[in-house]
Design a protein around this motif. Structure first.
Motif, PDB file in Angstrom:
ATOM      1  N   GLN A 233     -37.677 -31.936 -16.147  1.00  0.00           N
ATOM      2  CA  GLN A 233     -37.708 -32.875 -17.266  1.00  0.00           C
ATOM      3  C   GLN A 233     -37.814 -32.130 -18.599  1.00  0.00           C
ATOM      4  OE1 GLN A 233     -40.356 -36.590 -19.049  1.00  0.00           O
ATOM      5  NE2 GLN A 233     -40.758 -35.866 -16.984  1.00  0.00           N
ATOM      6  N   TRP A 237     -35.189 -32.223 -21.599  1.00  0.00           N
ATOM      7  CA  TRP A 237     -35.589 -32.590 -22.964  1.00  0.00           C
ATOM      8  C   TRP A 237     -35.143 -31.515 -23.970  1.00  0.00           C
ATOM      9  CZ3 TRP A 237     -36.493 -36.229 -26.120  1.00  0.00           C
ATOM     10  CH2 TRP A 237     -37.159 -36.021 -27.332  1.00  0.00           C
ATOM     11  N   THR A 240     -31.596 -32.059 -24.568  1.00  0.00           N
ATOM     12  CA  THR A 240     -31.462 -33.269 -25.382  1.00  0.00           C
ATOM     13  C   THR A 240     -31.722 -32.967 -26.845  1.00  0.00           C
ATOM     14  OG1 THR A 240     -32.157 -34.656 -23.522  1.00  0.00           O
ATOM     15  CG2 THR A 240     -32.336 -35.608 -25.734  1.00  0.00           C
ATOM     16  N   TYR A 252     -31.732 -39.479 -22.184  1.00  0.00           N
ATOM     17  CA  TYR A 252     -33.036 -39.021 -21.702  1.00  0.00           C
ATOM     18  C   TYR A 252     -33.893 -40.205 -21.285  1.00  0.00           C
ATOM     19  CZ  TYR A 252     -37.845 -37.409 -21.650  1.00  0.00           C
ATOM     20  OH  TYR A 252     -39.140 -37.169 -21.267  1.00  0.00           O
TER      21      TYR A 252
END
Length: 548
Positions: A233, A237, A240, A252
């Protein structure tokens, strides 16, 4: 097999001049003809740790294909199998049926024909690394950024052919750079164990957990931290954030609606929505407009008389200003960034304008030809010299200009035959010089000479050229700036031929016939009558070809 054999033969041409641990480290971040990357240059942070670990490091950033080839050749000369090899690359990669390629910073839409000249083959690098089995690592860092490739080439890596004993690490360029900096120089640690701390990276090829990449010298191997359960994750991120668009933040949230960074993602979305220009920019970016599609938009703007300052497929200040002007006139929010509906509306307007311009040009052409033909009947049709010259003086590029010129030839031949030897010699001398002063001198010295009419016609022509020399030179320079190739010139001549403007041979060479045809086209469309092309004339002339 033939390809790998030929590559091996190439590599054997270089004679090793040094033995030991050697590394090649390259970060290509700024590309001349493609989307720049954000973290590729971080790969150079690995240079110092590798040198401290005993490697001789060959390195560079934003390297052209030629510079890359030079470093690869130098690396090849240093690797003889007695030491370890590290090859760490970050930048744009491409793949074709013949293998994978690391793209030079100067590459321009490479296709299969020029790919080898604009990049470095990973097959070659694999062959170099294969000379150090069990002690060779390729670390390849990539980013999700657009790059234009030609026919037969795809972005990214596909089906790496990893030789025995070579370890390959792939993943986001920032993470691969950190891995190269923090893990490759650690003694007593295997590549497989080191990867446990980097869930965003993928390892392939030689992955032996018990075989350290660098010997420990008796020291206890470092303890590898356990993988972070939220590592995936966090990596997502980070990507992103690097992309930074509303679509990326929404993606996301779709994957991690209650994730660690959900609040941050929603805050970024609110921030983007509060900035219309940023939202418009991201909306256009999401369209993934190709360079050809951008050229079509620029041509449409130019056809509608919103000058984009060039039709090159690059949206610079001129193009953004032209888009804003068009948006203002058409009741759109003037952001300078286009939406899909605006592109379609702009294209439809350009199509209509192209048709209108052709209709207007046809009407003007008919009216000009009517006057032209009437004057021909009143002057040149009778065939006398005075009438023919009067016609050519008014209509030097007229419908009957070639006929009038041909009909004048017998008069000139007869005059030459009857002219006194001295008069003929004076005229020949004036023609050989060809200047305004030479023709004026002939008229003054031979006011009753046999060639006075021709001299006066030449004087009128040269006076016109002298009076308009600045404008004609500027027009010529403008055409030269267009950089027209032979194919485009032939398209122009073919279009002029289809319009009945008699450009002569359609061969891509602008001769006197071509220039006359261009002047006829410009006159019919009320454009500056120079005989040279500018952006406005070219866009209108080829409008049917480029917009349909």
């Amino acid at each position: 097999m033939k390809l790998r054999a030929s590559l091996a033969a190439f590599l054997m041409m270089s004679v090793p001049v040094w033995a030991g641990d050697v590394a090649l480290v390259v970060g290509n971040e700024d590309y001349a003809n493609g989307r720049d990357l954000s973290t590729a240059d971080e790969m150079l942070d690995a240079v110092a740790p590798l040198e401290e670990a005993g490697f001789e490091v060959l390195s560079g950033s934003d390297l052209t294909a030629e510079a890359l080839a030079g470093l690869v050749s130098e690396l090849n000369a240093k690797v003889d199998g007695t030491g370890r090899v590290v090859i760490a690359l970050a930048g744009h990669f491409g793949n074709s049926l013949s293998g994978n390629w690391f793209i030079g910073a100067d590459a321009d839409a490479p296709d299969l024909g020029v790919l080898a000249a604009q990049s470095v083959s990973l097959n070659v690098l694999m062959d170099i690394a294969a000379r150090a089995p069990g002690g060779a690592v390729l670390a390849l860092g990539m980013e999700d950024a657009e790059f234009e490739f030609g026919a037969g080439v795809q972005p990214g890596l596909d089906g790496l052919d990893v030789p025995q004993g070579v370890s390959v690490i792939t993943g986001p360029s920032g993470d691969v750079a950190d891995f190269a900096k923090d893990a490759l120089g650690v003694k007593g640690q295997s590549i497989a164990n080191a990867l446990n701390a980097w869930p965003s990276l993928t390892g392939s090829g030689f992955m032996a957990p018990l075989v350290p990449f660098l010997p420990s010298d008796g020291a206890t191997p470092p303890v590898v931290a356990k993988a972070d359960p939220d590592a995936e994750q966090k990596a997502f991120w980070k990507v992103t954030q690097d992309i930074g668009t509303m679509d990326a933040f929404e993606a996301y949230l779709k994957r991690h609606p209650d994730g660690l960074f959900a609040a941050d993602a929603r805050a970024e979305i609110d921030k983007i929505k509060a900035q219309p220009l940023l939202l418009a920019e991201q909306g256009e970016k999401a369209l993934n407009l190709s360079r050809d599609r951008r050229r079509e938009i620029q041509r449409a703007l130019s056809l509608l008389e919103y000058d984009p300052k060039g039709i090159d497929g690059i949206f610079g200040r001129g193009s953004r200003a032209a888009i804003r002007k068009w948006q203002n006139v058409n009741g759109e929010t003037a952001t300078g960034f286009v939406t899909q509906s605006q592109i379609e509306r702009l294209g439809a307007q350009a199509d209509r304008r192209a048709q209108e311009l052709e209709i207007e040009a046809e009407k003007r052409k008919i009216e000009l030809e009517r006057k032209d033909r009437a004057y021909w009947r009143a002057t040149g049709q009778g065939g006398d010299e005075t009438g023919l010259r009067a016609y050519l003086e008014r209509y030097p590029d007229g419908v009957f200009a070639e006929i009038a010129t041909a009909r004048l030839e017998p008069f000139e031949e007869a005059r030459r035959a009857a002219a006194a030897e001295q008069d003929r010699a004076a005229w020949d001398a004036a023609e050989s010089v060809g200047s305004l002063a030479a023709y004026e001198g002939y008229v003054q010295a031979n006011p009753e000479g046999a060639f006075v009419e021709q001299a006066r016609a030449k004087i009128a022509e040269l006076e016109f050229e002298a009076k308009n020399a600045g404008a004609l030179e500027a027009a010529q320079r403008n055409e030269e700036r267009l950089g027209l190739n032979g194919t485009t010139r032939r398209l122009v001549e073919d279009r002029l031929e289809s319009l009945g403007l008699k450009p002569g041979a359609v061969d891509g060479v602008f001769d006197d016939d071509s220039r006359r045809a261009i002047r006829r086209y410009q006159e019919a469309r009320n454009l500056p009558r120079t005989g040279f092309l500018n952006q406005q004339t070219l866009v209108r002339l080829l409008a049917d070809s480029v917009l349909r």
